[in-house]
Enzyme design. Structure first.
Site, short mmCIF file in Angstrom:
data_model
loop_
_atom_site.label_atom_id
_atom_site.label_comp_id
_atom_site.label_asym_id
_atom_site.label_seq_id
_atom_site.Cartn_x
_atom_site.Cartn_y
_atom_site.Cartn_z
N GLU A 122 0.83 -1.21 0.00
CA GLU A 122 0.00 0.00 0.00
C GLU A 122 0.87 1.27 0.00
O GLU A 122 0.53 2.27 -0.65
CB GLU A 122 -0.93 0.00 1.21
CG GLU A 122 -1.86 -1.19 1.31
CD GLU A 122 -2.95 -1.19 0.26
OE1 GLU A 122 -3.10 -0.17 -0.44
OE2 GLU A 122 -3.64 -2.21 0.14
N TRP A 139 2.04 1.59 -3.47
CA TRP A 139 0.96 2.12 -4.32
C TRP A 139 0.90 3.64 -4.22
O TRP A 139 0.66 4.33 -5.21
CB TRP A 139 -0.37 1.50 -3.91
CG TRP A 139 -1.55 2.03 -4.69
CD1 TRP A 139 -2.36 3.07 -4.35
CD2 TRP A 139 -2.02 1.56 -5.96
NE1 TRP A 139 -3.32 3.28 -5.33
CE2 TRP A 139 -3.14 2.37 -6.32
CE3 TRP A 139 -1.62 0.54 -6.83
CZ2 TRP A 139 -3.84 2.18 -7.51
CZ3 TRP A 139 -2.33 0.35 -8.01
CH2 TRP A 139 -3.43 1.17 -8.34
N TRP A 191 -22.35 8.87 -20.00
CA TRP A 191 -22.64 8.95 -18.58
C TRP A 191 -23.98 9.67 -18.35
O TRP A 191 -24.37 10.53 -19.14
CB TRP A 191 -21.55 9.75 -17.86
CG TRP A 191 -20.17 9.22 -17.95
CD1 TRP A 191 -19.14 9.72 -18.71
CD2 TRP A 191 -19.62 8.09 -17.25
NE1 TRP A 191 -18.00 8.98 -18.53
CE2 TRP A 191 -18.27 7.97 -17.63
CE3 TRP A 191 -20.15 7.18 -16.33
CZ2 TRP A 191 -17.43 6.98 -17.13
CZ3 TRP A 191 -19.32 6.19 -15.83
CH2 TRP A 191 -17.97 6.09 -16.23
N ASN A 210 -11.11 1.17 3.39
CA ASN A 210 -10.67 1.01 2.00
C ASN A 210 -11.55 0.06 1.20
O ASN A 210 -11.87 0.33 0.03
CB ASN A 210 -9.22 0.54 1.94
CG ASN A 210 -8.68 0.52 0.52
OD1 ASN A 210 -8.64 1.54 -0.14
ND2 ASN A 210 -8.31 -0.66 0.04
N TRP A 245 -16.91 9.18 -13.00
CA TRP A 245 -16.06 9.05 -11.82
C TRP A 245 -15.62 10.40 -11.27
O TRP A 245 -15.33 10.53 -10.07
CB TRP A 245 -14.82 8.20 -12.13
CG TRP A 245 -13.89 8.77 -13.17
CD1 TRP A 245 -13.92 8.55 -14.52
CD2 TRP A 245 -12.78 9.66 -12.95
NE1 TRP A 245 -12.91 9.24 -15.15
CE2 TRP A 245 -12.19 9.92 -14.21
CE3 TRP A 245 -12.23 10.25 -11.81
CZ2 TRP A 245 -11.08 10.76 -14.37
CZ3 TRP A 245 -11.13 11.09 -11.96
CH2 TRP A 245 -10.56 11.33 -13.22
N TRP A 291 -9.79 6.27 -8.30
CA TRP A 291 -11.04 6.43 -9.05
C TRP A 291 -10.89 5.93 -10.49
O TRP A 291 -11.79 5.25 -11.02
CB TRP A 291 -11.51 7.88 -9.02
CG TRP A 291 -12.29 8.20 -7.78
CD1 TRP A 291 -11.85 8.77 -6.64
CD2 TRP A 291 -13.68 7.90 -7.56
NE1 TRP A 291 -12.86 8.87 -5.71
CE2 TRP A 291 -14.01 8.35 -6.25
CE3 TRP A 291 -14.68 7.32 -8.33
CZ2 TRP A 291 -15.29 8.22 -5.71
CZ3 TRP A 291 -15.97 7.20 -7.79
CH2 TRP A 291 -16.25 7.64 -6.50
#
Length: 463
Positions: free
Chosen positions: A266, A269, A297, A338, A356, A379
């Site tokens: 993590e 990341w 969308w 998370n 998004w 996202w």
């Protein structure tokens, strides 16, 4: 006498392992400066929850600096102009800062380097962006090979100690009063839940790290179960730089548990997200995969039904208990587990078919750990629009996720209307005919939502 040094602080609000602070202190008296520059970041100026945290973090850092006789100078306005003014007012010619990768800060860093002696240091991430490269010398775009390359480079740099001595020049530039920035909400004051949930500042970050030491070994698989809450809660401390990832890494050096290994992923990341925005500065605004620009969308700015659905999602009134629990936890605490972040993000994008970017902006305003790179990367991963992302056609089933990861206690905490329901009804009250009158019906069925999303995807692809 040594020449006065300017320390420019941003998301590095700590005394220990702060390379810019350490180097400035070695060279002369220090003027520590924080500048609130909302205009430069535009749509990514700090949101409400982040401003709450910033107020308390600056308060904490100011007290720490004061113990060394250093006053934290606060200015509001264009960072480049204000720093240039401070240099002119004090006769200082050198500015020290830790490197940031957000596009607005990279622009500011370039502008300052053209005006003054500007020294940048790597203090906010495990490795500097660009420290690991592909076999051809390029930058990694995909997380897995990036992660392998980062681990092959470890250990990260040594920690930098807190300066033993700090001094301040006799004359200081003018400073704003923190209270005059109005970072705290007042009309109304919605921060009660956040204040009860968090302690802010460098000391609080290290206290949380000590707590985490007793739990990190259980991180995998417990991290996926919101009711167990076996996560570090270090993310806002990391975001504001009250603690650095290098400090965390060295704290756990020698830990061989699978839990630490996954948590280390993590942290990597987080570095990966910075690597992404360094390559694609507008990643928080633009789809990486341009074909998604054609996806139809539902637009809340022009479609009343989409606007109602977006509001229901924001308020935690979708009729999907795990989604509603997550969104209400976000509003109450400024944070969300998370696993539930993934569920709620997927629901907005695929069940509600809403772009998004509407979710990214809501999270930006409501998360205390809202980070430009991580927020955008997560996202776009969920939406399938990113450089490294999940496939859009993989549609997460929130009701299944809720039961699989035993979210009942989590739902009871944040959706009290359902507190009396047992399992499995609490995960899907409509299915079992046990929905209380106070709780909304589903705004759309799972199968209907799935088919709508897949149809929109096929149209986009011209199938």
């Amino acid at each position: 006498m040594s020449e006065t040094q300017i320390l420019w602080l941003r998301r590095d609000l700590r005394m220990a392992d702060n390379p810019a602070l350490y180097e400035a202190a070695q060279r002369g008296p220090v003027i520590a400066v924080y500048i609130l520059d909302d205009d430069r970041a535009k749509s990514h100026a700090y949101g409400g929850a982040s401003r709450w945290w910033l107020h308390h973090s600056l308060q904490s850092l100011s007290a720490s600096l004061a113990k060394h006789g250093v006053t934290l100078i606060l200015r509001r306005g264009d960072a480049v102009e204000e720093l240039t003014k401070i240099a002119a007012e004090t006769g200082a010619t050198t500015i020290h800062a830790n490197r940031h990768y957000e596009p607005w800060w990279r622009n500011a860093q370039r502008a300052l380097a053209e005006r003054l002696d500007f020294k940048l240091y790597d203090g906010n991430y495990l490795l500097p962006v660009g420290a690991v490269t592909t076999g051809s010398g390029g930058q990694y775009k995909i997380y897995t090979p990036f992660s392998r390359a980062v681990r092959a480079t470890f250990p990260p740099r040594d920690m930098v100690p807190e300066p033993e001595t700090l001094s301040s020049p006799e004359t200081l530039p003018d400073s704003d009063a923190l209270e005059d920035w109005n970072l705290l909400p007042t009309r109304p004051d919605w921060s009660g839940g956040i204040g009860a949930f968090w302690r802010v500042g460098e000391a609080a970050a290290h206290a949380q790290l000590e707590w985490w030491e007793g739990h990190v070994d259980d991180y995998e698989p417990a991290r996926n179960f919101p009711s167990k809450d076996k996560v570090s809660r270090l993310s806002p401390h990391l975001h504001f730089g009250e603690i650095g990832p290098v400090q965390i890494w060295h704290h756990f050096q020698g830990n061989t548990s699978n839990g630490w290994r996954v948590y280390e992923s993590e942290l990597i990341w987080r570095d990966y997200a910075q690597n992404a925005i360094a390559q694609f500065p507008l990643y928080g605004r633009d789809n990486y995969r341009a074909d998604f620009d054609r996806l139809r969308w539902r637009d809340p700015t022009t479609d009343a039904a989409a606007a109602r659905d977006l509001k229901a999602w924001q308020q935690g009134k979708t009729g999907y208990p795990i989604v509603d629990a997550g969104m209400r936890q976000l509003w109450r605490t400024g944070w969300m587990h998370n696993r539930v972040r993934m569920i709620t993000a997927s629901f907005l994008i695929k069940h509600l078919l809403i772009d998004w970017r509407h979710g990214e902006q809501w999270f930006w305003d409501t998360l205390v750990d809202a980070d430009y790179a991580s927020n955008a990367t997560n996202w776009q991963w969920t939406a399938g629009t990113g450089v490294d992302s999940n496939m859009f056609v993989r549609i997460m089933a929130p009701l299944t996720q809720s039961e699989k990861f035993d979210c009942a206690a989590y739902i009871r905490e944040y959706v009290p209307e359902l507190a009396e329901l047992d399992q499995p009804a609490i995960h899907d009250p409509d299915e079992f005919g046990r929905r209380p009158k106070a709780y909304p019906a589903k705004i759309i069925g799972h199968r209907e939502a799935r088919e709508r999303a897949l149809t929109a995807y096929r149209v986009m692809k011209g199938e």
